[in-house]
Write a protein that holds these residues in place. Structure first.
Motif, mmCIF file in Angstrom:
data_model
loop_
_atom_site.group_PDB
_atom_site.id
_atom_site.type_symbol
_atom_site.label_atom_id
_atom_site.label_comp_id
_atom_site.label_asym_id
_atom_site.label_seq_id
_atom_site.Cartn_x
_atom_site.Cartn_y
_atom_site.Cartn_z
ATOM 1 N N PRO A 109 2.296 17.641 -15.182
ATOM 2 C CA PRO A 109 1.749 16.975 -13.995
ATOM 3 C C PRO A 109 0.625 16.012 -14.339
ATOM 4 C CG PRO A 109 1.012 19.257 -14.085
ATOM 5 C CD PRO A 109 1.970 19.083 -15.220
ATOM 6 N N LEU A 110 0.421 15.043 -13.455
ATOM 7 C CA LEU A 110 -0.562 14.014 -13.692
ATOM 8 C C LEU A 110 -1.979 14.532 -13.475
ATOM 9 C CD1 LEU A 110 1.036 10.950 -11.865
ATOM 10 C CD2 LEU A 110 0.999 11.385 -14.318
ATOM 11 N N ALA A 111 -2.900 14.060 -14.293
ATOM 12 C CA ALA A 111 -4.307 14.345 -14.069
ATOM 13 C C ALA A 111 -4.788 13.564 -12.853
ATOM 14 C CB ALA A 111 -5.124 13.958 -15.294
ATOM 15 N N ALA A 112 -5.794 14.104 -12.181
ATOM 16 C CA ALA A 112 -6.324 13.434 -10.991
ATOM 17 C C ALA A 112 -6.814 12.024 -11.322
ATOM 18 C CB ALA A 112 -7.450 14.262 -10.397
ATOM 19 N N SER A 113 -7.353 11.849 -12.522
ATOM 20 C CA SER A 113 -7.832 10.525 -12.911
ATOM 21 C C SER A 113 -6.688 9.525 -13.012
ATOM 22 C CB SER A 113 -8.577 10.606 -14.245
ATOM 23 O OG SER A 113 -7.713 11.105 -15.265
ATOM 24 N N ARG A 114 -5.516 10.005 -13.431
ATOM 25 C CA ARG A 114 -4.353 9.120 -13.542
ATOM 26 C C ARG A 114 -3.884 8.688 -12.153
ATOM 27 N NH1 ARG A 114 -1.811 5.433 -14.181
ATOM 28 N NH2 ARG A 114 0.213 5.158 -15.163
ATOM 29 N N PRO A 145 4.238 7.790 -7.339
ATOM 30 C CA PRO A 145 4.366 9.184 -7.780
ATOM 31 C C PRO A 145 5.758 9.534 -8.306
ATOM 32 C CG PRO A 145 3.171 9.084 -5.707
ATOM 33 C CD PRO A 145 3.715 7.714 -5.957
ATOM 34 N N LEU A 146 6.814 9.009 -7.679
ATOM 35 C CA LEU A 146 8.170 9.270 -8.169
ATOM 36 C C LEU A 146 8.355 8.699 -9.574
ATOM 37 C CD1 LEU A 146 10.326 8.523 -4.983
ATOM 38 C CD2 LEU A 146 10.053 10.747 -6.089
ATOM 39 N N GLN A 147 7.886 7.481 -9.783
ATOM 40 C CA GLN A 147 8.025 6.846 -11.095
ATOM 41 C C GLN A 147 7.188 7.560 -12.150
ATOM 42 O OE1 GLN A 147 6.914 2.803 -10.199
ATOM 43 N NE2 GLN A 147 8.587 2.572 -8.744
ATOM 44 N N ALA A 148 5.997 7.990 -11.764
ATOM 45 C CA ALA A 148 5.136 8.685 -12.714
ATOM 46 C C ALA A 148 5.762 9.996 -13.168
ATOM 47 C CB ALA A 148 3.766 8.935 -12.091
ATOM 48 N N TYR A 149 6.384 10.732 -12.237
ATOM 49 C CA TYR A 149 7.035 11.987 -12.617
ATOM 50 C C TYR A 149 8.199 11.725 -13.563
ATOM 51 C CZ TYR A 149 9.305 16.509 -12.440
ATOM 52 O OH TYR A 149 9.863 17.719 -12.798
ATOM 53 N N ALA A 150 8.915 10.631 -13.333
ATOM 54 C CA ALA A 150 10.102 10.335 -14.138
ATOM 55 C C ALA A 150 9.763 9.796 -15.517
ATOM 56 C CB ALA A 150 10.992 9.337 -13.394
ATOM 57 N N PHE A 151 8.638 9.062 -15.649
ATOM 58 C CA PHE A 151 8.408 8.304 -16.878
ATOM 59 C C PHE A 151 7.089 8.613 -17.582
ATOM 60 C CE2 PHE A 151 11.020 5.500 -14.076
ATOM 61 C CZ PHE A 151 12.195 5.574 -14.813
ATOM 62 N N GLU A 164 -5.754 5.879 -10.775
ATOM 63 C CA GLU A 164 -5.480 4.568 -11.368
ATOM 64 C C GLU A 164 -4.338 3.820 -10.675
ATOM 65 O OE1 GLU A 164 -4.657 5.480 -15.403
ATOM 66 O OE2 GLU A 164 -6.747 5.841 -15.945
ATOM 67 N N PHE A 165 -3.560 4.511 -9.856
ATOM 68 C CA PHE A 165 -2.413 3.862 -9.211
ATOM 69 C C PHE A 165 -2.834 2.593 -8.466
ATOM 70 C CE2 PHE A 165 0.406 7.903 -8.709
ATOM 71 C CZ PHE A 165 0.677 7.855 -10.059
ATOM 72 N N ARG A 166 -3.961 2.652 -7.776
ATOM 73 C CA ARG A 166 -4.385 1.499 -6.992
ATOM 74 C C ARG A 166 -4.609 0.267 -7.873
ATOM 75 N NH1 ARG A 166 -5.751 0.644 -1.939
ATOM 76 N NH2 ARG A 166 -5.560 2.863 -1.457
ATOM 77 N N ASP A 167 -5.018 0.500 -9.114
ATOM 78 C CA ASP A 167 -5.256 -0.623 -10.023
ATOM 79 C C ASP A 167 -3.968 -1.389 -10.327
ATOM 80 O OD1 ASP A 167 -7.900 0.179 -10.132
ATOM 81 O OD2 ASP A 167 -7.638 1.325 -11.990
ATOM 82 N N TYR A 168 -2.801 -0.730 -10.164
ATOM 83 C CA TYR A 168 -1.537 -1.370 -10.487
ATOM 84 C C TYR A 168 -0.968 -2.191 -9.335
ATOM 85 C CZ TYR A 168 -1.535 1.882 -14.420
ATOM 86 O OH TYR A 168 -1.877 2.593 -15.546
ATOM 87 N N GLU A 193 0.817 -1.212 0.000
ATOM 88 C CA GLU A 193 0.000 0.000 0.000
ATOM 89 C C GLU A 193 0.851 1.261 0.000
ATOM 90 O OE1 GLU A 193 -3.396 0.678 0.095
ATOM 91 O OE2 GLU A 193 -3.827 -1.405 -0.430
ATOM 92 N N ASP A 194 2.055 1.178 0.571
ATOM 93 C CA ASP A 194 2.918 2.363 0.649
ATOM 94 C C ASP A 194 3.336 2.870 -0.725
ATOM 95 O OD1 ASP A 194 2.770 2.255 3.378
ATOM 96 O OD2 ASP A 194 4.689 1.214 3.633
ATOM 97 N N ARG A 195 3.264 2.000 -1.730
ATOM 98 C CA ARG A 195 3.676 2.420 -3.068
ATOM 99 C C ARG A 195 2.800 3.557 -3.599
ATOM 100 N NH1 ARG A 195 4.188 -3.512 -3.836
ATOM 101 N NH2 ARG A 195 6.397 -4.006 -4.039
ATOM 102 N N LEU A 196 1.551 3.605 -3.188
ATOM 103 C CA LEU A 196 0.613 4.590 -3.719
ATOM 104 C C LEU A 196 1.080 6.021 -3.478
ATOM 105 C CD1 LEU A 196 -2.743 2.911 -2.647
ATOM 106 C CD2 LEU A 196 -1.768 3.007 -4.938
ATOM 107 N N ALA A 197 1.696 6.264 -2.331
ATOM 108 C CA ALA A 197 2.089 7.629 -1.977
ATOM 109 C C ALA A 197 3.586 7.868 -2.077
ATOM 110 C CB ALA A 197 1.610 7.941 -0.555
ATOM 111 N N THR A 198 4.348 6.842 -2.461
ATOM 112 C CA THR A 198 5.806 6.999 -2.479
ATOM 113 C C THR A 198 6.399 6.666 -3.842
ATOM 114 O OG1 THR A 198 5.948 4.780 -1.523
ATOM 115 C CG2 THR A 198 6.137 6.645 0.002
#
Length: 398
Positions: free
Chosen positions: A27-32, A17-23, A35-39, A9-14
């Motif tokens: 900035p990310l849309a709220a809908s994106r 987001p770091l990986q999304a900014y890098a790759f 979707e993190f939880r789905d992964y 669960e800690d991945r959602l807030a740590t």
């Protein structure tokens, strides 16, 4: 800086987001973000480490427990992914510290191989990684496949959504894993993402009830492009069956684009096939993969030629010391270097140099030229017998 392992669960807030900014686009849309939880299920068995400063995660790196074929032996492999640093914390050694600990842990848990797609190849070369061939992309018109429509080929094709055909696809990739040098597969928890997304067609070639070829693909639009992923085939007949199916799209599509292993030669498939073949490597957007040995256990028992050489491994955290490599029995044996005796050729190798030879991507002379070792001519001759050139195909795209 404190390094800690993340719970799921800690991945959602740590790390996410770091990986999304890098790759990803930013900035990310709220809908994106939603979707993190789905992964999370597809990361369930990953080992993810983060570096904390003052209670804030500033860097992350993950290892996926995979399997890879090295010269016929299927071995555990750590697929490194999601290496990212907060923009205000970059170039301060966080990734280096994370990778040291992550690879320490994966090696200790029995992963003698590791592979990744680098953000900068020279950075990872200092960690002992060496480049592998990038898959080729072939683009051509379905009209040029016309002669295959008249060909009498053994077998048949099966066409279905990948969600329905996933068990067949997974079983065939397992077969390829055991037959193809360099081939790698995701663990089940990650691989099922293809099934769950169900956003591809699956085409399989079947002969006498056995799957001999497979490819997943999608079509972008009428009059557009058929975009195929890796075309996997055990022989030319299987490949021809798949291409024969693509030829039937002549009145629907302008072109077909398919991904191929580096040793595939589509310009020789048919006489009048006009084809554009490309392997684009760029930084940072389109890197070639890299891999390395984490343990010499990966070499023991590999099929080999009758060479005999002492190698002194230097400059590496995980591979070190003097070792005798002996292929006299047809299976590689490793013994202490001081057992070599006089007259045995010797070479000094970095981890990247030995990995290049084991994966078959560089000749011993190229290892010497690229300063990945000091390889005299007599040692080079022995190393060529032990590690003949062989083109690896890193199928898994992580």
């Amino acid at each position: 800086m404190i390094i800690r392992r993340l719970a799921a669960e800690d991945r959602l807030a740590t790390s996410f987001p770091l990986q999304a900014y890098a790759f990803e686009a930013s900035p990310l849309a709220a809908s994106r973000v939603a979707e993190f939880r789905d992964y999370l299920p597809y990361n369930a068995g990953n080992r993810t480490l983060v570096a904390d400063e003052d209670g804030t995660a500033v860097a992350a790196a993950s290892a996926i427990p995979m399997r890879q074929n090295l010269r016929g032996a299927v071995l555990p492999m750590a697929g490194i992914a999601g290496v990212a640093t907060h923009p205000l914390a970059r170039r301060r050694g966080h990734v280096r510290a994370l990778l040291h600990q992550l690879l320490d842990e994966m090696r200790d848990e029995g992963h003698p191989l590791t592979a990744l797609y680098p953000f900068r190849a020279s950075f990872y070369e200092r960690f002992g990684y060496v480049g592998l061939p990038r898959a080729r992309t072939a683009t051509f018109s379905p009209a040029d496949l016309g002669p295959l429509l008249r060909a009498e080929l053994p077998g048949e094709v099966v066409w279905e959504r990948v969600g329905a055909g996933y068990p067949t696809w997974r079983a065939f990739t397992e077969r390829c894993l055991h037959e193809r040098h360099g081939f790698a597969v995701f663990p089940d928890f990650r691989a099922v993402g293809l099934r769950d997304r169900d956003d591809r067609w699956l085409l399989t070639a079947v002969v006498d009830g056995s799957t001999v070829g497979a490819v997943t693909y999608r079509i972008d639009d009428h009059g557009g492009e058929l975009i195929a992923d890796d075309l996997l085939a055990t022989d030319p007949y299987a490949r021809a069956l798949l291409l024969q199916f693509f030829a039937r799209h002549v009145d629907q599509l302008e072109r077909i684009r398919v991904q191929l292993p580096a040793d595939e030669l589509p310009e020789l498939w048919l006489t009048d096939l006009a084809v554009h073949v490309e392997a684009r490597v760029s930084r940072p957007g389109s890197p070639a993969p890299m891999a390395r040995l984490l343990s010499l256990d990966a070499l023991t028992g590999l099929p080999t030629g009758a060479g005999r050489v002492r190698v002194d491994l230097v400059g590496d955290r995980w591979l070190a010391g003097s070792h005798l490599l002996d292929g006299a029995t047809g299976r590689l044996e490793l013994r202490p270097g001081d057992s070599a005796g006089g007259g045995v050729p010797a070479a000094t190798l970095t981890a990247a140099g030995l990995s290049a030879l084991a994966y078959g991507v560089l000749d011993p002379a190229e290892v010497d030229i690229r300063d990945l070792g000091d390889v005299p001519a007599d040692a080079a001759a022995e190393l060529r017998r032990i590690f003949p050139r062989q083109v690896p195909y890193l199928f898994a795209d992580f």
